[in-house]
Motif scaffolding. Sequence first.
Motif, PDB file in Angstrom:
ATOM      1  N   TYR A 153      11.792 -34.314  -0.841  1.00  0.00           N
ATOM      2  CA  TYR A 153      11.061 -34.267   0.426  1.00  0.00           C
ATOM      3  C   TYR A 153       9.748 -33.506   0.248  1.00  0.00           C
TER       4      TYR A 153
ATOM      5  N   ARG B 148      11.177 -37.585   3.849  1.00  0.00           N
ATOM      6  CA  ARG B 148      12.312 -37.357   2.964  1.00  0.00           C
ATOM      7  C   ARG B 148      12.769 -38.684   2.386  1.00  0.00           C
TER       8      ARG B 148
ATOM      9  N   ALA C  96      12.169 -32.678   7.745  1.00  0.00           N
ATOM     10  CA  ALA C  96      12.501 -33.351   6.488  1.00  0.00           C
ATOM     11  C   ALA C  96      13.144 -32.422   5.473  1.00  0.00           C
ATOM     12  N   ARG C  97      13.079 -31.108   5.673  1.00  0.00           N
ATOM     13  CA  ARG C  97      13.711 -30.210   4.718  1.00  0.00           C
ATOM     14  C   ARG C  97      15.236 -30.268   4.783  1.00  0.00           C
TER      15      ARG C  97
END
Length: 807
Positions: A494, A511, A217-218
């Motif tokens: 996120y 996110r 999700a980063r």
Amino acid sequence: MSILFSRILITFSILLVVAGTAISQENDASFIDGTITNQEGEPLPYASVEVYDLDSTLIAGLSADETGYFKTELPHGDYTIHIKYLSYRNQVIRVDDMNQSGRTPLGNIQLGSGGTLLDEIEITAQRSQMELKLDKRVVNVGADLANAGTNVSDLLDNIPSVAVDVEGNVSLRGSQNVRILVDGKPSGLLGNNVADALRQLQSDMVERVEIITNPSARYDAEGEVGIINIVMKKENRSGFHGSVDLTVGNPHNYGAGINFNLRHDWINLFLNGGLYYRKSPGGGSTYQRFEGSEGIQIYKSETDRYRSGLSNRYQFGADFFLSEYSTITASGIYRFSDGKNRTEINYRDLDAQENVLARSQRVNVENEDGNDLETAINYTRTFDEKDRKFTADFKWLRNLDNEIADIRERFLTNMEDDLLQNSNNIEGEENFLFQADYIDPVGEEGRFEAGLKANLRDVSNDFQVTQQNENHEWIILPEFDDNLTYFENIYAAYAIYGNKFNKISYQFGLRLEHSDITTRLENERRDNNRRYTDFFPTAHFTYEVNPENQFQLSYSRRLSRPWFRMLLPFSNFSDNRSRRVGNPDLDPEYSHSLETGYLHYFDKGSLLSSVYYRHRTGVIERISQFTDEGIELEVPVNLSTQNAYGIEWNMNYDFFKWLQYTINLNFYQAITEGSYLDRTYHSNSKTMSGKTTAKFKFPKLFDFQFSFDYRAPRTTTQGRRNAIYSMDTGISRDILRGNGTISLTGRDLFNTRKYSGYAEGPEFYTEETFVWRSRQLTLNFNYRINQQKSNDQKQSDDAGGTDDFGI
């Protein structure tokens, strides 16, 4: 623009509030040192020392001296030190919370014997070409001789699982919906036309390429099949060092590049750039049969073309070490290009029995000028608490591209006057990016991570075609005259949490992205607004049986927004019989991706096996349509759904100290179902791709490498693409007491890299063959100043590693 700048100020204010929580503390940089010996206490001269941060990013690479002693300066932080020496077992040392007093002594480091001792030990400085990690594959491009003197488009085409088609479009595992980043972020180096930008960017400025098939999700949710991250060179060692590259090749390929670094105490200055000229010939043939209201229309064409031009790129900047906790990096990039392209197409119009009715020739001469400017500022703040970190980024970029083409069509079988046309395409972009990320450790093994991001992008494209009439007056063609503006504002947040339980590591992420996109045709006064908010969950699990065997399972939901040129309703006007046009009404694709992998380390190599599944909705496919005059229009449309299944193997193995071998195999099936304009489109493509590379090292003589690439035939919704195969080779030798390297490479030695296939429908049949560039030979010279071979070529016996959670 007032609305845009209001959004900028609001977003920047939020980031300033977050950044304000970081309080700097002034201290000088620290250093580590130690002495490397065997178990008998004898020094191991020139042993390899690699320093990685906790994200498995290489921070410094160096060699011990003749007594086994080494020393390197590092900012305050946490690191892993990898100590390696041929025929001895590797040793990894974890350094937590580096000594703030200035020195962290590692003392005497003893390496145990790892195998049969050799009578003669040849110390090399060569990192494995591919490092396998469970969340990504890292390709150290400098280790591949075939990349010397090439551009980044050629470089990517030489990477396993990645393919570049005849028009320069990049695909990963058979899908073109892949996100391409530079140093982990969108970059002005790529501009609006990614394919052209990759051809102008030189490979000698790239340190490594990261292939991330199931991102967490980063990362941005953009890119259905994953992310290709191009990491540019940048040194971190103390003192002055650098390198100079010179290239000459046939067909025309000339260039000179520099890469310099100066680091001292609180500042690190870096500069790289180059000037290059290339002229690439190519061509192909087309057969088309169309049955419309005017009966059967058949033609054959032969195309002869070249793309040439001068390009220049400079990147400059500095790292300011405000304290052992705080660093600010400021950089700027300037790039210009001056392209000259020529396309000659010879047509033969045929009757139903394929007798020649008419001949004509169309010549397109295009001048293409581009300018790109980018500035970036990064702030990094570390803390006393291990693994805690805050970063903030700001980036602004602007690019302008102007394409002017003069077109002359001659009718060779009758007395018609020549048709004279002119096309003018002015394209510009302005982009603002703001980002803040925070990492906080939880307990002994856990970690929480969160971040905010805003990407504000304005693009304009002014397109016009004029034509000379019988009175020699230039008139505008209304159907090819408009100005498209594109506003894309993406806001994201996120959060990720990960931890470890016994041998199981896990990480969950979510996110959120809000997309605000407007496409506007100024002359038509037609607006198309898209506003949508999506959640993108991710999950990663790793089970470590032992250090040599690991299993992984991962899931992610992603999307692919139509890239700007897919929305342009205008076309390249060089071929008047077949045009690629855009569709302003395209919607984004969505995908669910599930992947499981097994990673095994051998004593001399590693094997990564992956099984993956992707389910896509709103699939964008190019569909061939025809006008009543028999002109082919390739239009992108949201077709429907696709299910793809695949299995992939990546293996590298050192059979002998002089022979390194790498192989990649990818077998997959893609089933596409959909309909458009009351017509059903279906394909069931079962295909594979493979690449193998063998590298031979003959100490004190030369290195030799050859590679073979094969892509099997595959079916499409309207036809079939034929197989492509090619062989590359290279030879290199170190000269000037190891300070220089000279290499000779050959790409596509047998001129077999040909793109061919057919498409068909109820009313048409088209068959095409095209060669983007013929066989290429390149001679490259690299001279290093105060350094050994660059960090992308440091020795590495293992095949990578994992991040904090083994994923």
